[in-house]
Design an enzyme around this catalytic site. Structure first.
Site, mmCIF file in Angstrom:
data_model
loop_
_atom_site.group_PDB
_atom_site.id
_atom_site.type_symbol
_atom_site.label_atom_id
_atom_site.label_comp_id
_atom_site.label_asym_id
_atom_site.label_seq_id
_atom_site.Cartn_x
_atom_site.Cartn_y
_atom_site.Cartn_z
ATOM 1 N N CYS A 129 -84.940 -21.617 -82.152
ATOM 2 C CA CYS A 129 -83.870 -20.762 -81.619
ATOM 3 C C CYS A 129 -83.590 -19.579 -82.535
ATOM 4 C CB CYS A 129 -82.593 -21.559 -81.478
ATOM 5 S SG CYS A 129 -82.750 -23.000 -80.445
ATOM 6 N N ARG A 157 -90.553 -16.593 -83.314
ATOM 7 C CA ARG A 157 -90.080 -17.895 -83.788
ATOM 8 C C ARG A 157 -90.378 -19.009 -82.790
ATOM 9 N NH1 ARG A 157 -85.676 -17.368 -87.636
ATOM 10 N NH2 ARG A 157 -84.753 -19.244 -86.817
ATOM 11 N N TRP A 208 -84.985 -22.687 -77.901
ATOM 12 C CA TRP A 208 -86.132 -23.601 -77.921
ATOM 13 C C TRP A 208 -85.541 -24.962 -77.595
ATOM 14 C CZ3 TRP A 208 -87.868 -27.873 -80.812
ATOM 15 C CH2 TRP A 208 -89.251 -28.114 -80.780
ATOM 16 N N ASN A 256 -77.708 -22.209 -82.833
ATOM 17 C CA ASN A 256 -78.956 -22.791 -83.359
ATOM 18 C C ASN A 256 -78.587 -24.114 -84.016
ATOM 19 O OD1 ASN A 256 -80.209 -20.441 -82.681
ATOM 20 N ND2 ASN A 256 -80.731 -19.820 -84.774
ATOM 21 N N GLY A 257 -79.453 -25.107 -83.890
ATOM 22 C CA GLY A 257 -79.175 -26.390 -84.546
ATOM 23 C C GLY A 257 -78.876 -27.470 -83.523
ATOM 24 N N GLU A 260 -106.578 -28.349 -92.042
ATOM 25 C CA GLU A 260 -105.949 -27.077 -91.671
ATOM 26 C C GLU A 260 -106.763 -26.375 -90.583
ATOM 27 O OE1 GLU A 260 -103.282 -25.567 -91.830
ATOM 28 O OE2 GLU A 260 -103.693 -23.433 -91.657
ATOM 29 N N LYS A 290 -105.260 -25.363 -87.012
ATOM 30 C CA LYS A 290 -105.261 -23.983 -86.479
ATOM 31 C C LYS A 290 -105.837 -23.957 -85.072
ATOM 32 C CE LYS A 290 -103.096 -22.181 -88.342
ATOM 33 N NZ LYS A 290 -102.380 -22.579 -89.497
ATOM 34 N N GLU A 341 -103.396 -25.504 -82.603
ATOM 35 C CA GLU A 341 -102.189 -24.692 -82.407
ATOM 36 C C GLU A 341 -102.413 -23.533 -81.447
ATOM 37 O OE1 GLU A 341 -99.433 -24.532 -86.327
ATOM 38 O OE2 GLU A 341 -101.466 -23.831 -86.642
ATOM 39 N N HIS A 347 -116.239 -44.180 -90.347
ATOM 40 C CA HIS A 347 -115.273 -45.240 -90.020
ATOM 41 C C HIS A 347 -114.545 -44.954 -88.713
ATOM 42 C CE1 HIS A 347 -116.023 -47.047 -93.881
ATOM 43 N NE2 HIS A 347 -115.778 -45.887 -94.473
ATOM 44 N N LYS A 393 -91.982 -21.051 -85.006
ATOM 45 C CA LYS A 393 -92.348 -20.558 -86.336
ATOM 46 C C LYS A 393 -91.537 -21.257 -87.414
ATOM 47 C CE LYS A 393 -94.450 -17.839 -89.173
ATOM 48 N NZ LYS A 393 -95.813 -18.314 -89.460
HETATM 49 C C1 G6P Z 1 -94.054 -24.777 -88.095
HETATM 50 C C2 G6P Z 1 -94.996 -23.576 -88.041
HETATM 51 C C3 G6P Z 1 -96.163 -23.798 -88.969
HETATM 52 C C4 G6P Z 1 -95.671 -24.082 -90.382
HETATM 53 C C5 G6P Z 1 -94.692 -25.246 -90.416
HETATM 54 C C6 G6P Z 1 -94.001 -25.365 -91.767
HETATM 55 O O1 G6P Z 1 -94.678 -25.876 -87.537
HETATM 56 O O2 G6P Z 1 -95.447 -23.375 -86.721
HETATM 57 O O3 G6P Z 1 -97.000 -22.650 -88.976
HETATM 58 O O4 G6P Z 1 -96.755 -24.361 -91.204
HETATM 59 O O5 G6P Z 1 -93.653 -25.055 -89.439
HETATM 60 O O6 G6P Z 1 -93.214 -24.224 -91.957
HETATM 61 P P1 G6P Z 1 -92.735 -23.654 -93.346
HETATM 62 O O7 G6P Z 1 -91.932 -22.443 -92.988
HETATM 63 O O8 G6P Z 1 -91.900 -24.718 -93.986
HETATM 64 O O9 G6P Z 1 -93.939 -23.331 -94.147
#
Ligand code: G6P
Length: 608
Positions: free
Chosen positions: A2, A27, A74, A100-101, A481, A485, A488, A504, A603
């Site tokens: 949000c 975000r 969100w 927000n929250g 990672e 990616k 995502e 395994h 985000k």
């Molecule tokens: C969300 C974002 C990711 C990020 C993660 C941790 O899931 O989409 O891209 O890695 O949060 O966020 P931070 O701001 O703590 O690195």
């Protein structure tokens, strides 16, 4: 997640709020809305989907007024719908709230309000706030908000306007960031400086359990106990153009390409090449304690967690410190029992991730010292840690984190090197590491120059529905990672595995339709990785190798090869991750995905 933007000034609020909302789009959100006040009239509008939906709904609608509140939602309580979007309002449509929250006791409060005859229009926890503020209002909006704060549990950043207090916005914070922006056009309040970067870089951060009454030419901050607070403005180093695409089709691609520069920024002014030692001003307040530290815990979420996983190997290589990694969302539920002088390092791009914040609060309670590796200056994690190091990577707009990952790795290396040099690492080793760090930006550029080749590989495989990423030691977290990616941004199912674990389980999946990305730079793991590649090939699985330049042996075995220049083993991840980022980007492009704002993702994840 949000986003909040509020404006009170001398200009028409509607276009300013819409533009602010667009800057918060990155975000992640599923609906949006705004309310604009003109004297005792408040007009509002909300829409499901992107800001353009809200904009087209507002097309031709008269919405005069120089004060307003706006929100991107969100969904947490209730599906994305117009009625669940913010602003939420009370029964008489006097109070309008954006939030927000999460209000944790909302269920109890809602039941109580319903028993008192109030019917609810939405399924949101936020609507409870609107009704409570309306009931608590006796002429002073700050008082009504303050009283409401004492009745609710959970986290909030809220913006409130009331029909009978025109010209005033009241905002309050507990756990969700809010920043007041001071400009010639008036005052802003936002959950993120991005929303107001075009108008000002002068900001005041609200602390937890504070509220502020904001008008066109003044703002007044007070605590939940009505104690007045005087706080001066800070200048943030955020330029509006940093949040522009500058000719790139997507922020993700722009940010991947920025990495040689952002790694340079992470090391700028922080190296003493002759001494083989980094200098990190931000940790000086705790240096005496830190240099004696023998136990360290790196906590983070998402991509930052994978940076922590690489960091553990780097700390093991360069220092004598016993280092462990904690997934922030699990860490706080463990029975924590730290040895004396333990440092917990929170790694976070946003500095606002709820789980990471909760983890460091728990660590503090258990006696650990706290460090932060954070990108957003002034964020909650940067404030709640004892000391820290900023990434200086500039705003990261693409939801999938890229440039911050390599900045975090750079900073973890600097910190490990600094501590290692005060332990057993020799001057020669220190100088060698610093030279290698300095040459990284050029090497990264060389990887980026293969973008067309990586695009062609992506075109060959983007229809495959399942991918496997394999790596060992420093590159095991890169496999994870890489898979993250791809998931995502392209929504392709992918798994990142320690190559030794393949036999395994995942080996059962290997077939000609399942590509394996094998990360195999020339390091001590090379021979073992080669065997794993053969295991995949013998089961007819296509292999894309990310290998060191000039590795002709591997070229003959694999289907596709992406080369990275040679560097020190513990710095390889800074190069090998780039092809993974580009593979994810181009697969998403071929699949026509919403690359910068993937579905369901946010985000900055400010709920636990
Ligand atoms: C969300 C974002 C990711 C990020 C993660 C941790 O899931 O989409 O891209 O890695 O949060 O966020 P931070 O701001 O703590 O690195």
């Amino acid at each position: 997640m949000c986003g909040i933007v509020c404006y009170v000034g001398n200009k028409d609020a509607k276009p300013i709020l819409l533009e602010g909302l667009k800057r918060l789009e990155y975000r992640g959100y599923d609906s949006a809305g705004l309310a604009v006040q003109d004297g005792e009239k408040i007009r509002w509008s909300r829409a499901v989907g992107k800001i353009v939906e809200l904009e087209s709904k507002l097309n031709g609608v008269e919405m005069k007024g120089t004060i307003g509140i706006a929100h991107t939602r969100w969904a947490t309580h209730g599906e994305p719908s117009e009625e669940n979007a913010h602003p939420q309002r009370d029964r008489d449509e006097n109070v309008f709230v954006i939030h927000n929250g999460i209000i944790e006791n909302y269920h109890t409060l809602r039941k109580k309000l319903e028993r008192e005859g109030i019917s609810f229009r939405s399924e949101t926890d936020t609507e409870v706030l609107a009704h409570l503020i309306a009931l608590n209002f006796t002429g002073d909006l700050s008082d009504a908000v303050r009283k409401t704060m004492s009745q609710v549990e959970g986290t909030f950043g809220i913006g409130v306007i009331h029909r009978f207090t025109p010209g005033e916005i009241v905002v309050a914070r507990r756990g969700s960031p809010l920043i007041i922006g001071v400009s010639d056009e008036g005052h802003f309040v936002a959950s993120d400086v991005a929303a107001m970067a075009r108008y000002t870089n002068k900001v005041v951060h609200l602390e937890d359990n504070e509220l502020a009454s904001v008008t066109v030419d003044d703002f007044s901050i007070s605590t939940a106990q009505a104690k007045h607070i005087v706080r001066s403005t800070e200048t943030v180093e955020w330029r509006a153009q940093d949040a522009e695409l500058n000719g790139f089709p997507h922020f993700m691609l722009k940010e991947i390409y920025e990495q040689p520069m952002t790694v340079k920024n992470a090391i700028r002014g922080r190296l003493e090449p002759g001494e083989g030692v980094p200098k990190l001003g931000g940790i000086m307040p705790v240096w005496d304690k830190l240099k004696e530290c023998r136990h360290m815990v790196l906590v983070a979420c998402g991509t930052s967690h994978y940076a922590a996983c690489v960091g553990k190997y780097i700390f093991e290589k360069l220092t004598e410190i016993d280092t462990e990694v904690g997934l922030a969302s699990e860490f706080r539920y463990r029975k924590l029992n730290f040895p004396p002088n333990t440092f917990v390092i929170a790694i976070s791009q946003s500095g606002e991730t709820a789980d990471t914040l909760a983890a460091i609060r728990e660590a503090k309670r258990k006696g650990a010292s706290l460090l932060g590796i954070v990108n957003v200056v002034g964020s909650s994690i940067s404030r709640e840690t004892d000391a820290g190091i900023y990434n200086h990577a500039g705003p990261e707009i693409g939801v999938a984190s890229t440039k911050n990952f390599t900045s975090q790795l750079t900073i973890l290396t600097l910190l490990a090197l600094l501590l290692g040099r005060h332990q057993s690492l020799s001057l020669t080793e220190g100088i060698q590491a610093i030279r290698a760090l300095e040459s990284l930006p050029d090497l990264m550029q060389r990887v980026l120059s293969q973008a067309n080749h990586i695009e062609a590989i992506s075109e060959k495989y983007y229809r495959c529905r399942n991918w496997l990423f394999l790596g060992r030691k420093y590159n095991y977290p890169i496999a994870m990672e890489g898979a993250l990616k791809l998931k995502e941004v392209s929504y392709i199912h992918a798994e990142g595995y320690a190559a030794g674990e393949m036999k395994h389980g995942p080996i059962a999946l290997i077939n000609p339709e399942m590509p394996t990305v094998a990360i195999i730079p020339k390091d001590e793991m090379y021979e073992k990785m080669t065997s794993n590649i053969h295991e995949v090939k013998s089961r007819k699985g296509p292999v894309i190798a990310i290998a060191t330049e000039g590795d002709d042996r591997i070229r003959d075995v694999v289907d596709d090869l992406i080369e990275v220049p040679a560097t020190l083993d513990f710095l390889n991840p800074l190069l090998t991750v780039i092809p993974c980022q580009l593979l994810a980007y181009y697969c998403a492009k071929f699949l026509d995905r919403d690359i910068d704002k993937p579905r369901n993702l946010a985000k900055s994840v400010t709920v636990e």
